[in-house]
Design a protein around this motif. Sequence first.
Motif, PDB file in Angstrom:
ATOM      1  N   VAL A 145       5.444  -1.152   8.282  1.00 13.26           N
ATOM      2  CA  VAL A 145       5.550  -0.818   9.702  1.00 13.26           C
ATOM      3  C   VAL A 145       4.307  -1.257  10.463  1.00 13.26           C
ATOM      4  CG1 VAL A 145       7.230   1.055   9.442  1.00 13.26           C
ATOM      5  CG2 VAL A 145       4.777   1.555   9.225  1.00 13.26           C
ATOM      6  N   PHE A 146       3.162  -1.287   9.774  1.00 12.42           N
ATOM      7  CA  PHE A 146       1.951  -1.810  10.400  1.00 12.42           C
ATOM      8  C   PHE A 146       2.055  -3.320  10.587  1.00 12.42           C
ATOM      9  CE2 PHE A 146      -2.431  -3.556   9.815  1.00 12.42           C
ATOM     10  CZ  PHE A 146      -2.927  -3.171  11.049  1.00 12.42           C
ATOM     11  N   HIS A 147       2.602  -4.016   9.622  1.00 11.53           N
ATOM     12  CA  HIS A 147       2.799  -5.457   9.765  1.00 11.53           C
ATOM     13  C   HIS A 147       3.717  -5.774  10.947  1.00 11.53           C
ATOM     14  CE1 HIS A 147       1.810  -5.855   5.205  1.00 11.53           C
ATOM     15  NE2 HIS A 147       0.720  -5.915   5.949  1.00 11.53           N
ATOM     16  N   PHE A 148       4.708  -4.920  11.170  1.00 16.54           N
ATOM     17  CA  PHE A 148       5.584  -5.096  12.330  1.00 16.54           C
ATOM     18  C   PHE A 148       4.755  -5.018  13.612  1.00 16.54           C
ATOM     19  CE2 PHE A 148       8.439  -3.512  15.635  1.00 16.54           C
ATOM     20  CZ  PHE A 148       9.528  -4.366  15.504  1.00 16.54           C
ATOM     21  N   ALA A 149       3.855  -4.033  13.683  1.00 15.65           N
ATOM     22  CA  ALA A 149       2.986  -3.902  14.858  1.00 15.65           C
ATOM     23  C   ALA A 149       2.042  -5.098  14.973  1.00 15.65           C
ATOM     24  CB  ALA A 149       2.190  -2.601  14.772  1.00 15.65           C
ATOM     25  N   GLU A 180      12.181  -2.485  17.301  1.00 17.19           N
ATOM     26  CA  GLU A 180      11.436  -1.477  16.556  1.00 17.19           C
ATOM     27  C   GLU A 180      11.627  -1.692  15.060  1.00 17.19           C
ATOM     28  OE1 GLU A 180      12.913   2.196  18.023  1.00 17.19           O
ATOM     29  OE2 GLU A 180      14.894   1.962  17.131  1.00 17.19           O
ATOM     30  N   PRO A 181      10.727  -1.152  14.241  1.00 16.23           N
ATOM     31  CA  PRO A 181      10.826  -1.419  12.801  1.00 16.23           C
ATOM     32  C   PRO A 181      12.102  -0.903  12.158  1.00 16.23           C
ATOM     33  CG  PRO A 181       9.080   0.189  13.286  1.00 16.23           C
ATOM     34  CD  PRO A 181       9.514  -0.397  14.580  1.00 16.23           C
ATOM     35  N   GLU A 182      12.705   0.142  12.750  1.00 13.93           N
ATOM     36  CA  GLU A 182      13.934   0.687  12.177  1.00 13.93           C
ATOM     37  C   GLU A 182      15.152  -0.181  12.452  1.00 13.93           C
ATOM     38  OE1 GLU A 182      11.506   4.424  13.375  1.00 13.93           O
ATOM     39  OE2 GLU A 182      11.715   2.328  13.997  1.00 13.93           O
ATOM     40  N   THR A 183      15.038  -1.167  13.331  1.00 18.81           N
ATOM     41  CA  THR A 183      16.162  -2.045  13.648  1.00 18.81           C
ATOM     42  C   THR A 183      16.623  -2.787  12.397  1.00 18.81           C
ATOM     43  OG1 THR A 183      15.275  -2.384  15.867  1.00 18.81           O
ATOM     44  CG2 THR A 183      16.940  -3.949  15.112  1.00 18.81           C
ATOM     45  N   HIS A 184      17.923  -2.882  12.222  1.00 21.62           N
ATOM     46  CA  HIS A 184      18.468  -3.572  11.043  1.00 21.62           C
ATOM     47  C   HIS A 184      17.958  -5.009  11.001  1.00 21.62           C
ATOM     48  CE1 HIS A 184      21.217  -4.668   7.848  1.00 21.62           C
ATOM     49  NE2 HIS A 184      21.604  -5.715   8.559  1.00 21.62           N
ATOM     50  N   GLY A 185      17.412  -5.405   9.842  1.00 17.48           N
ATOM     51  CA  GLY A 185      16.915  -6.763   9.668  1.00 17.48           C
ATOM     52  C   GLY A 185      15.492  -6.985  10.142  1.00 17.48           C
ATOM     53  N   ALA A 186      14.867  -5.949  10.695  1.00 21.55           N
ATOM     54  CA  ALA A 186      13.509  -6.122  11.215  1.00 21.55           C
ATOM     55  C   ALA A 186      12.481  -6.288  10.110  1.00 21.55           C
ATOM     56  CB  ALA A 186      13.120  -4.942  12.098  1.00 21.55           C
ATOM     57  N   LEU A 187      12.675  -5.608   8.994  1.00 19.20           N
ATOM     58  CA  LEU A 187      11.678  -5.593   7.921  1.00 19.20           C
ATOM     59  C   LEU A 187      12.324  -5.694   6.544  1.00 19.20           C
ATOM     60  CD1 LEU A 187       9.310  -2.676   9.056  1.00 19.20           C
ATOM     61  CD2 LEU A 187       8.764  -5.113   9.048  1.00 19.20           C
ATOM     62  N   VAL A 188      11.703  -6.465   5.685  1.00 18.23           N
ATOM     63  CA  VAL A 188      11.996  -6.470   4.253  1.00 18.23           C
ATOM     64  C   VAL A 188      10.653  -6.535   3.550  1.00 18.23           C
ATOM     65  CG1 VAL A 188      12.956  -7.759   2.307  1.00 18.23           C
ATOM     66  CG2 VAL A 188      14.242  -7.608   4.444  1.00 18.23           C
ATOM     67  N   ALA A 189      10.467  -5.704   2.522  1.00 18.18           N
ATOM     68  CA  ALA A 189       9.177  -5.688   1.832  1.00 18.18           C
ATOM     69  C   ALA A 189       9.375  -5.419   0.352  1.00 18.18           C
ATOM     70  CB  ALA A 189       8.260  -4.630   2.444  1.00 18.18           C
ATOM     71  N   PHE A 190       8.496  -6.002  -0.461  1.00 15.83           N
ATOM     72  CA  PHE A 190       8.514  -5.747  -1.904  1.00 15.83           C
ATOM     73  C   PHE A 190       7.315  -6.405  -2.568  1.00 15.83           C
ATOM     74  CE2 PHE A 190      11.075  -9.473  -0.991  1.00 15.83           C
ATOM     75  CZ  PHE A 190      10.756 -10.409  -1.971  1.00 15.83           C
ATOM     76  N   ASP A 191       7.044  -5.983  -3.797  1.00 17.21           N
ATOM     77  CA  ASP A 191       6.012  -6.606  -4.621  1.00 17.21           C
ATOM     78  C   ASP A 191       6.602  -7.843  -5.278  1.00 17.21           C
ATOM     79  OD1 ASP A 191       4.287  -4.566  -3.968  1.00 17.21           O
ATOM     80  OD2 ASP A 191       4.361  -3.574  -5.923  1.00 17.21           O
ATOM     81  N   THR A 192       5.878  -8.955  -5.190  1.00 17.02           N
ATOM     82  CA  THR A 192       6.392 -10.204  -5.756  1.00 17.02           C
ATOM     83  C   THR A 192       5.993 -10.399  -7.207  1.00 17.02           C
ATOM     84  OG1 THR A 192       4.477 -11.528  -5.085  1.00 17.02           O
ATOM     85  CG2 THR A 192       6.252 -11.269  -3.477  1.00 17.02           C
ATOM     86  N   GLY A 193       4.879  -9.805  -7.620  1.00 17.91           N
ATOM     87  CA  GLY A 193       4.387  -9.993  -8.985  1.00 17.91           C
ATOM     88  C   GLY A 193       2.881  -9.837  -9.021  1.00 17.91           C
ATOM     89  N   PRO A 194       2.239 -10.284 -10.091  1.00 14.49           N
ATOM     90  CA  PRO A 194       0.780 -10.182 -10.158  1.00 14.49           C
ATOM     91  C   PRO A 194       0.126 -11.097  -9.135  1.00 14.49           C
ATOM     92  CG  PRO A 194       1.620 -11.505 -11.974  1.00 14.49           C
ATOM     93  CD  PRO A 194       2.817 -10.939 -11.280  1.00 14.49           C
ATOM     94  N   ALA A 195      -1.045 -10.683  -8.656  1.00 12.78           N
ATOM     95  CA  ALA A 195      -1.836 -11.540  -7.767  1.00 12.78           C
ATOM     96  C   ALA A 195      -3.181 -11.791  -8.433  1.00 12.78           C
ATOM     97  CB  ALA A 195      -1.996 -10.912  -6.392  1.00 12.78           C
ATOM     98  N   ASN A 196      -4.145 -10.893  -8.200  1.00 10.91           N
ATOM     99  CA  ASN A 196      -5.486 -11.093  -8.767  1.00 10.91           C
ATOM    100  C   ASN A 196      -5.722 -10.334 -10.070  1.00 10.91           C
ATOM    101  OD1 ASN A 196      -6.294 -12.571  -6.418  1.00 10.91           O
ATOM    102  ND2 ASN A 196      -6.560 -10.619  -5.362  1.00 10.91           N
ATOM    103  N   ALA A 197      -4.891  -9.340 -10.382  1.00 13.04           N
ATOM    104  CA  ALA A 197      -5.194  -8.446 -11.501  1.00 13.04           C
ATOM    105  C   ALA A 197      -5.389  -9.198 -12.815  1.00 13.04           C
ATOM    106  CB  ALA A 197      -4.093  -7.397 -11.647  1.00 13.04           C
ATOM    107  N   LEU A 198      -4.446 -10.069 -13.155  1.00 18.65           N
ATOM    108  CA  LEU A 198      -4.543 -10.780 -14.430  1.00 18.65           C
ATOM    109  C   LEU A 198      -5.734 -11.736 -14.449  1.00 18.65           C
ATOM    110  CD1 LEU A 198      -0.789 -11.621 -15.157  1.00 18.65           C
ATOM    111  CD2 LEU A 198      -2.179  -9.797 -16.147  1.00 18.65           C
ATOM    112  N   ILE A 199      -5.959 -12.412 -13.321  1.00 21.65           N
ATOM    113  CA  ILE A 199      -7.085 -13.349 -13.236  1.00 21.65           C
ATOM    114  C   ILE A 199      -8.402 -12.586 -13.374  1.00 21.65           C
ATOM    115  CG2 ILE A 199      -8.188 -15.118 -11.835  1.00 21.65           C
ATOM    116  CD1 ILE A 199      -5.461 -15.317 -10.296  1.00 21.65           C
ATOM    117  N   ASP A 200      -8.515 -11.469 -12.663  1.00 20.78           N
ATOM    118  CA  ASP A 200      -9.729 -10.661 -12.729  1.00 20.78           C
ATOM    119  C   ASP A 200      -9.983 -10.155 -14.145  1.00 20.78           C
ATOM    120  OD1 ASP A 200      -9.938 -11.054 -10.025  1.00 20.78           O
ATOM    121  OD2 ASP A 200      -9.405  -9.012  -9.456  1.00 20.78           O
ATOM    122  N   ASP A 201      -8.914  -9.670 -14.801  1.00 24.09           N
ATOM    123  CA  ASP A 201      -9.068  -9.138 -16.152  1.00 24.09           C
ATOM    124  C   ASP A 201      -9.470 -10.248 -17.126  1.00 24.09           C
ATOM    125  OD1 ASP A 201      -8.372  -6.695 -15.140  1.00 24.09           O
ATOM    126  OD2 ASP A 201      -6.360  -6.658 -16.003  1.00 24.09           O
TER     127      ASP A 201
END
Length: 372
Positions: A145-149, A180-201
């Motif tokens: 919802v912040f990204h929408f703003a 507004e963010p509640e509007t149908h189709g306004a927002l889709v969000a999810f985790d895509t996979g690892p980013a920095n964690a594996l590289i950092d480790d």
Amino acid sequence: MDDFEPIWSLGCMSGTSMDGVDAAMLLTNGERICAFGNHSYRPYSAEEIEAIAAAQGLWQGDQPDILLKAEETVRLAHLEVISSYSGVEVIGFHGQTVAHAPRRGKTHQIGDGKRLADEAGNVVVWDFRTRDMACGGEGAPLASVFHFACAKWIGETRPVVFLNLGGVANLTYVDPLAPEPETHGALVAFDTGPANALIDDLVARRRNWGFDRDGDLAATGKCDLAVVEEVLSRPYFARQPPKSLDRNEFSDVLKSVDSLPDSDAAATLTALSAAAVAHAEKFLPAPPGRWLVAGGGSRNRTLMSELGSRLSAPVSSVEDAGLDSDMLEAQAFAFLAVRSMRNLVLSLPSTTGCSVPTTGGRIDRPCRDPSG
């Protein structure tokens, strides 16, 4: 509802990279961004990182001495940061995620918001994920919802994707023409996979580095495509979003690069992070006009180059849109704190998988007015 007087909120974020506390002021009414304020970063010491890392994977009731030490470490570091600000009307306190198992309906963020409110002498909003998960949501990602703003703030007119590259990568697809963010189709969000964690480790174990600065090590290596293809064949990547990950969900991948030289291993894990993002494009409602990248990974030139070669739209740091890559998540929790005070929606079926649009955030006020 837009007649609510904007207030100055201080958002505090300690992410899965466990490197320190980001803090940022935001003037907002919980619906729109009115102004960005001061911000700061307070790194964790080696001893503090050790205490927090020891708690990774633990649930409430597990090894209480370790959890207590980690919680105190997180809280006192936040208190130090908070005490350097003035004019704060509310604090958004994310805490530190140490375990997240959304498929089991469980999440664990350490950090006592009630005690922090007493010690800071200010209203603290925290525990942002519990209500969402009680409604069947994954408890993440929460910044949508912040990204929408933000899309409204920068005057975006085409669909845009905000991509955060922390320990885990997560995206928010925004249709900025929605009212507004509640509007149908306004927002889709999810985790895509690892980013920095594996590289950092990887670089921590092999070279005692905190991270691969600028992606320089990966830039000198050769990717093992077989490893990337094997990981992308796992069930998580075929699941329809919304979906979210624990930081260590793919930690076993490090074994797959054991036999590779340092540079090749780093190149493989960096390519994996980018390939996972590109794989996620098929789940978006429409092709975005551009990708705006935030988080530590936005400074990894090799990772950004990989993304640019794999994604179908231009890729750039959020700085190109006048936003702050390092502070975007802290600003998000400043925004969510004010939304929580107004009982506005924080998560949606299209962002976390909750059954209905869901409010959240526990509000604690100090026991006494420190000025009194």
